[in-house]
Scaffold this motif. Structure first.
Motif, PDB file in Angstrom:
ATOM      1  N   ASN A 159      48.199   5.254  28.344  1.00  0.00           N
ATOM      2  CA  ASN A 159      48.528   3.846  28.527  1.00  0.00           C
ATOM      3  C   ASN A 159      47.589   2.969  27.706  1.00  0.00           C
ATOM      4  O   ASN A 159      46.582   2.469  28.203  1.00  0.00           O
ATOM      5  CB  ASN A 159      48.449   3.483  30.015  1.00  0.00           C
ATOM      6  N   TRP A 160      47.927   2.789  26.444  1.00  0.00           N
ATOM      7  CA  TRP A 160      47.063   2.002  25.563  1.00  0.00           C
ATOM      8  C   TRP A 160      47.006   0.537  25.990  1.00  0.00           C
ATOM      9  O   TRP A 160      46.015  -0.163  25.716  1.00  0.00           O
ATOM     10  CB  TRP A 160      47.518   2.119  24.110  1.00  0.00           C
ATOM     11  N   LYS A 161      48.028   0.074  26.693  1.00  0.00           N
ATOM     12  CA  LYS A 161      48.038  -1.320  27.150  1.00  0.00           C
ATOM     13  C   LYS A 161      46.993  -1.558  28.244  1.00  0.00           C
ATOM     14  O   LYS A 161      46.550  -2.686  28.445  1.00  0.00           O
ATOM     15  CB  LYS A 161      49.423  -1.714  27.658  1.00  0.00           C
ATOM     16  N   ALA A 162      46.605  -0.490  28.935  1.00  0.00           N
ATOM     17  CA  ALA A 162      45.503  -0.590  29.903  1.00  0.00           C
ATOM     18  C   ALA A 162      44.170  -0.299  29.231  1.00  0.00           C
ATOM     19  O   ALA A 162      43.147  -0.906  29.562  1.00  0.00           O
ATOM     20  CB  ALA A 162      45.731   0.383  31.062  1.00  0.00           C
ATOM     21  N   MET A 163      44.171   0.622  28.281  1.00  0.00           N
ATOM     22  CA  MET A 163      42.925   1.050  27.644  1.00  0.00           C
ATOM     23  C   MET A 163      42.319  -0.027  26.749  1.00  0.00           C
ATOM     24  O   MET A 163      41.135  -0.339  26.842  1.00  0.00           O
ATOM     25  CB  MET A 163      43.161   2.306  26.808  1.00  0.00           C
ATOM     26  N   THR A 164      43.142  -0.563  25.840  1.00  0.00           N
ATOM     27  CA  THR A 164      42.596  -1.458  24.816  1.00  0.00           C
ATOM     28  C   THR A 164      41.911  -2.688  25.393  1.00  0.00           C
ATOM     29  O   THR A 164      40.774  -2.993  25.018  1.00  0.00           O
ATOM     30  CB  THR A 164      43.690  -1.855  23.811  1.00  0.00           C
ATOM     31  N   PRO A 165      42.546  -3.442  26.316  1.00  0.00           N
ATOM     32  CA  PRO A 165      41.858  -4.634  26.840  1.00  0.00           C
ATOM     33  C   PRO A 165      40.539  -4.306  27.535  1.00  0.00           C
ATOM     34  O   PRO A 165      39.563  -5.050  27.403  1.00  0.00           O
ATOM     35  CB  PRO A 165      42.874  -5.220  27.824  1.00  0.00           C
ATOM     36  N   TYR A 166      40.513  -3.184  28.258  1.00  0.00           N
ATOM     37  CA  TYR A 166      39.276  -2.821  28.957  1.00  0.00           C
ATOM     38  C   TYR A 166      38.182  -2.453  27.958  1.00  0.00           C
ATOM     39  O   TYR A 166      37.034  -2.926  28.076  1.00  0.00           O
ATOM     40  CB  TYR A 166      39.527  -1.658  29.916  1.00  0.00           C
TER      41      TYR A 166
END
Length: 303
Positions: free
Chosen positions: A44-51
């Motif tokens: 889930n890059w949409k969870a990974m990148t912002p964090y």
């Protein structure tokens, strides 16, 4: 009059020196420009990148931009517009695992790293681009079948073992669990000051990675226990490779389960990522090891 001129000269020198000192301080405080590339991933890059972006920026060392690729079902016209300006950045972090980039983008990244740019690979980003020869050289080891290239592991004595293509397992992992990371190169700037051993939060423990592994320097490993469906060997977890004038840093820690990002919340992972990015960009590390860094027998995570 002579004394007056002398005083003016000294004052001017002090002012000039002071200006240089201020300028030096400003330069030292300049943030490194970092680009995260995402858009496709089996995680889930949409969870990974912002964090990860928040973690990096909270150090005060990085100014982070994001380049998001078209999706896997995007038309060719969308890919024509995808051309990250790697040369604008000190370091590029790949959070991408998906369809091949256009050849011009591959060429841009290769030339960027060859020319002295920094590249950082997080977890499944090393799964990408098996047909891109320069990429395989840059990352050293990737998620590949056992016939792809050499496997690199360490025995119980810490000796590096290279297994030829076709020998031993291909890439995989056992069940997820918390596991100990062992620092193998205590003098490398990224690892200097870290404990000899520390507990990483629940994550996948990659094993059997394959590739050319040219000039590969292993910084840390983890033991892949057979009781967790592992290999019974010490597997590389953190490594670096020179490529041209550039530096490539890889950690295969960092798995996510949907919205659950426990592995990213580990202060050990964050420290390794932050320091790895700084080293890839500059060849040096100024970021300190935090007081909340994990202990040999206890994980430490961002609650």
């Amino acid at each position: 009059m002579i004394h007056h001129l002398a005083r003016l000269f000294v004052a001017s020198v002090v002012c000039i020196a002071g200006t240089f000192c201020v300028a030096d301080d400003i330069r030292a405080a300049e943030k490194l420009k970092l680009l995260i590339v995402d858009g496709q991933n089996n995680h889930n890059w949409k969870a990974m990148t912002p964090y990860m972006k928040d973690v990096l920026e909270e150090t005060g060392r990085f100014a982070v931009d994001v380049a998001t690729s078209p999706g896997s079902d995007a038309p060719a016209a969308a890919w024509e517009k995808f051309r990250p300006q790697f040369s604008k950045y000190d370091v590029v972090l790949s959070n991408y695992n998906g369809q091949p980039w256009p050849k011009r983008v591959q060429r841009d990244l290769t030339e960027y790293v060859e020319g002295g740019g920094g590249l950082v690979i997080i977890h499944a980003a090393n799964n990408a681009f098996p047909e891109w020869p320069e990429w395989n050289e840059m990352i050293g080891l990737g998620w590949r079948g056992n016939d792809f290239g050499a496997r690199v592991s360490l025995n119980d004595d810490g000796k590096v073992i290279r297994s030829a293509a076709g020998e031993g397992p291909g890439a995989g992992h056992g069940r997820q669990h918390a596991y100990a990371i062992v620092t193998r190169d205590t003098q490398h700037p990224v690892m200097r000051g870290l404990p000899r051993e520390w507990m990483h939060a629940k994550d996948e423990l990659y094993h059997g990675q394959r590739g050319p592994a040219l000039n590969m320097q292993i910084l840390a490993t983890a033991y892949s226990d057979e009781s967790t469906n592992g290999t019974g060997t010490h597997e590389p977890m953190v490594w670096v490779i020179p490529y041209g004038k550039g530096r490539v840093f890889t950690t295969v820690m960092g798995h996510v389960n949907g919205e659950e990002i426990t592995a990213l919340r580990c202060f050990g992972f964050q420290t390794v990522m932050n320091r790895g990015c700084e080293w890839a960009a500059t060849g040096k590390v100024t970021l300190p090891v935090p007081e909340n860094f994990p202990k040999p027998n206890a994980v430490s995570i961002d609650e």
